[in-house]
Enzyme design. Sequence first.
Site, short mmCIF file in Angstrom:
data_model
loop_
_atom_site.label_atom_id
_atom_site.label_comp_id
_atom_site.label_asym_id
_atom_site.label_seq_id
_atom_site.Cartn_x
_atom_site.Cartn_y
_atom_site.Cartn_z
N LYS A 13 0.94 -1.13 0.13
CA LYS A 13 -0.13 0.04 -0.06
C LYS A 13 0.89 1.25 0.10
CE LYS A 13 -1.93 -1.09 3.89
NZ LYS A 13 -1.23 -2.37 4.16
N ARG A 88 -9.92 0.88 8.55
CA ARG A 88 -9.28 -0.35 8.77
C ARG A 88 -10.25 -1.16 9.58
NH1 ARG A 88 -3.71 0.54 8.78
NH2 ARG A 88 -2.35 -1.40 8.84
N ARG A 127 11.74 -5.88 5.12
CA ARG A 127 11.53 -4.47 4.72
C ARG A 127 12.64 -3.62 5.67
NH1 ARG A 127 5.75 -1.76 5.29
NH2 ARG A 127 5.85 -2.81 7.40
N ARG A 160 11.18 -2.21 11.35
CA ARG A 160 10.01 -1.84 12.14
C ARG A 160 9.96 -2.88 13.29
NH1 ARG A 160 5.23 0.10 8.31
NH2 ARG A 160 3.79 -1.14 9.82
N ARG A 171 -0.42 -9.17 12.87
CA ARG A 171 -1.16 -8.16 12.12
C ARG A 171 -1.94 -8.90 11.09
NH1 ARG A 171 4.07 -5.41 10.36
NH2 ARG A 171 2.95 -4.16 9.13
P1 AP5 Z 1 4.97 -1.41 1.77
O1 AP5 Z 1 4.62 -0.68 0.50
O2 AP5 Z 1 5.80 -0.75 2.83
O3 AP5 Z 1 3.47 -2.34 2.29
P2 AP5 Z 1 2.39 -1.76 3.09
O4 AP5 Z 1 1.16 -2.55 2.56
O5 AP5 Z 1 2.36 -0.28 3.11
O6 AP5 Z 1 2.66 -2.43 4.51
P3 AP5 Z 1 2.55 -1.79 6.15
O7 AP5 Z 1 3.42 -2.84 7.02
O8 AP5 Z 1 2.97 -0.34 6.22
O9 AP5 Z 1 1.09 -1.93 6.30
P4 AP5 Z 1 0.32 -1.82 7.56
O10 AP5 Z 1 -1.19 -1.65 7.10
O11 AP5 Z 1 0.48 -3.01 8.39
O12 AP5 Z 1 1.19 -0.88 8.51
P5 AP5 Z 1 0.51 0.87 8.62
O13 AP5 Z 1 2.06 1.34 8.63
O14 AP5 Z 1 -0.43 1.16 8.07
O15 AP5 Z 1 5.72 -2.78 1.30
C1 AP5 Z 1 6.28 -3.61 2.22
C2 AP5 Z 1 7.78 -4.16 1.64
O16 AP5 Z 1 7.53 -4.81 0.40
C3 AP5 Z 1 8.79 -2.99 1.41
O17 AP5 Z 1 10.01 -3.64 1.75
C4 AP5 Z 1 8.53 -2.71 -0.07
O18 AP5 Z 1 9.97 -2.37 -0.52
C5 AP5 Z 1 8.28 -4.07 -0.61
N1 AP5 Z 1 7.43 -4.02 -1.66
C6 AP5 Z 1 6.20 -3.37 -1.68
N2 AP5 Z 1 5.66 -3.76 -2.91
C7 AP5 Z 1 6.32 -4.42 -3.69
C8 AP5 Z 1 6.53 -5.21 -4.98
N3 AP5 Z 1 5.36 -5.17 -5.85
N4 AP5 Z 1 7.36 -5.89 -5.42
C9 AP5 Z 1 8.42 -6.18 -4.45
N5 AP5 Z 1 8.59 -5.86 -3.29
C10 AP5 Z 1 7.44 -4.88 -2.83
O19 AP5 Z 1 0.14 0.45 10.40
C11 AP5 Z 1 0.85 0.25 11.11
C12 AP5 Z 1 -0.12 -0.02 12.52
O20 AP5 Z 1 -0.60 1.31 12.80
C13 AP5 Z 1 -0.92 -0.88 12.62
O21 AP5 Z 1 -0.65 -2.12 12.95
C14 AP5 Z 1 -1.93 -0.25 13.61
O22 AP5 Z 1 -1.54 -0.64 14.83
C15 AP5 Z 1 -1.74 1.35 13.37
N6 AP5 Z 1 -2.88 1.74 12.42
C16 AP5 Z 1 -2.51 2.46 11.30
N7 AP5 Z 1 -3.65 3.01 10.72
C17 AP5 Z 1 -4.66 2.45 11.43
C18 AP5 Z 1 -6.03 2.58 11.47
N8 AP5 Z 1 -6.95 3.19 10.41
N9 AP5 Z 1 -6.78 2.16 12.54
C19 AP5 Z 1 -6.01 1.49 13.70
N10 AP5 Z 1 -4.99 1.39 13.80
C20 AP5 Z 1 -4.18 1.74 12.61
#
Ligand code: AP5
Length: 214
Positions: A13, A88, A127, A160, A171
Amino acid sequence: MKLILLGPPGVGKGTQAQLLSEEYGIPQISTGDILRAAIRSGTGLGKRANEYMSKGELVPDDIMLGLIREKLFGEEPLDGFILDGFPRTLMQAKALNKMFAEYDQTPDAVLSLEAEEELIMKRLSSRRICRNCGAVYNLITKPPKTEDLCDICNGPLYQRDDDKIETIKNRLEVYKKQTEPLIDFYQSTGLLISVQSSGSPQEVHRIITTKLEG
Ligand code: AP5
């Protein structure tokens, strides 16, 4: 353009939000990044959020709703944005719909990114992120030129806390229980676009822009 990105942790994402932001010149609003910045600054929000994030649990809806209202519809409502990580839960999705209605707006599309769990585990556990500028790397698919150092600013790279295997598993469970139901919710509104996210970042980006513009 107002886009919502949906999908399990690690599906890409953040990576796609950044490419879309560059393509369409609209800001990426990542709730995860906002919360991590609050944790680094040691604010009250950060302290509260960290209790949940360190375990891979979701931060409570009331905190998230206040935060997103301020970001999207604060002093100057944003003209366009890419929501990365919000909503979410069904409660968040319904509350977001109400906010849109208040401002006579609708999102243009909800992009649901999909990939196999094995690929997701691999992406997340490899990552790395720059502590200075936040650039995202991957030891397998996008390694830095110099080990543990950012190509852009030479800052140190870190993993992270929630990218440790046990927390990733939680997660993914949390995603299945609390976030996956949003796929049906948005399907029923006709806004959902499903995108297979197993190709390279550029390939996935091309699929998305073709579907958005097609
Ligand atoms: P990346 O693009 O970073 O993936 P992502 O889907 O953004 O993963 P996240 O772990 O950031 O998502 P998440 O939803 O768990 O975490 P968030 O920060 O939102 O890609 C991942 C890796 O793969 C990278 O190394 C990248 O280079 C590689 N990659 C990507 N695409 C690729 C491709 N096509 N080919 C090859 N490699 C690729 O949330 C974290 C925490 O915050 C949550 O657990 C929760 O506690 C809290 N939180 C955030 N939002 C909310 C909400 N709305 N409600 C409640 N809690 C929340």
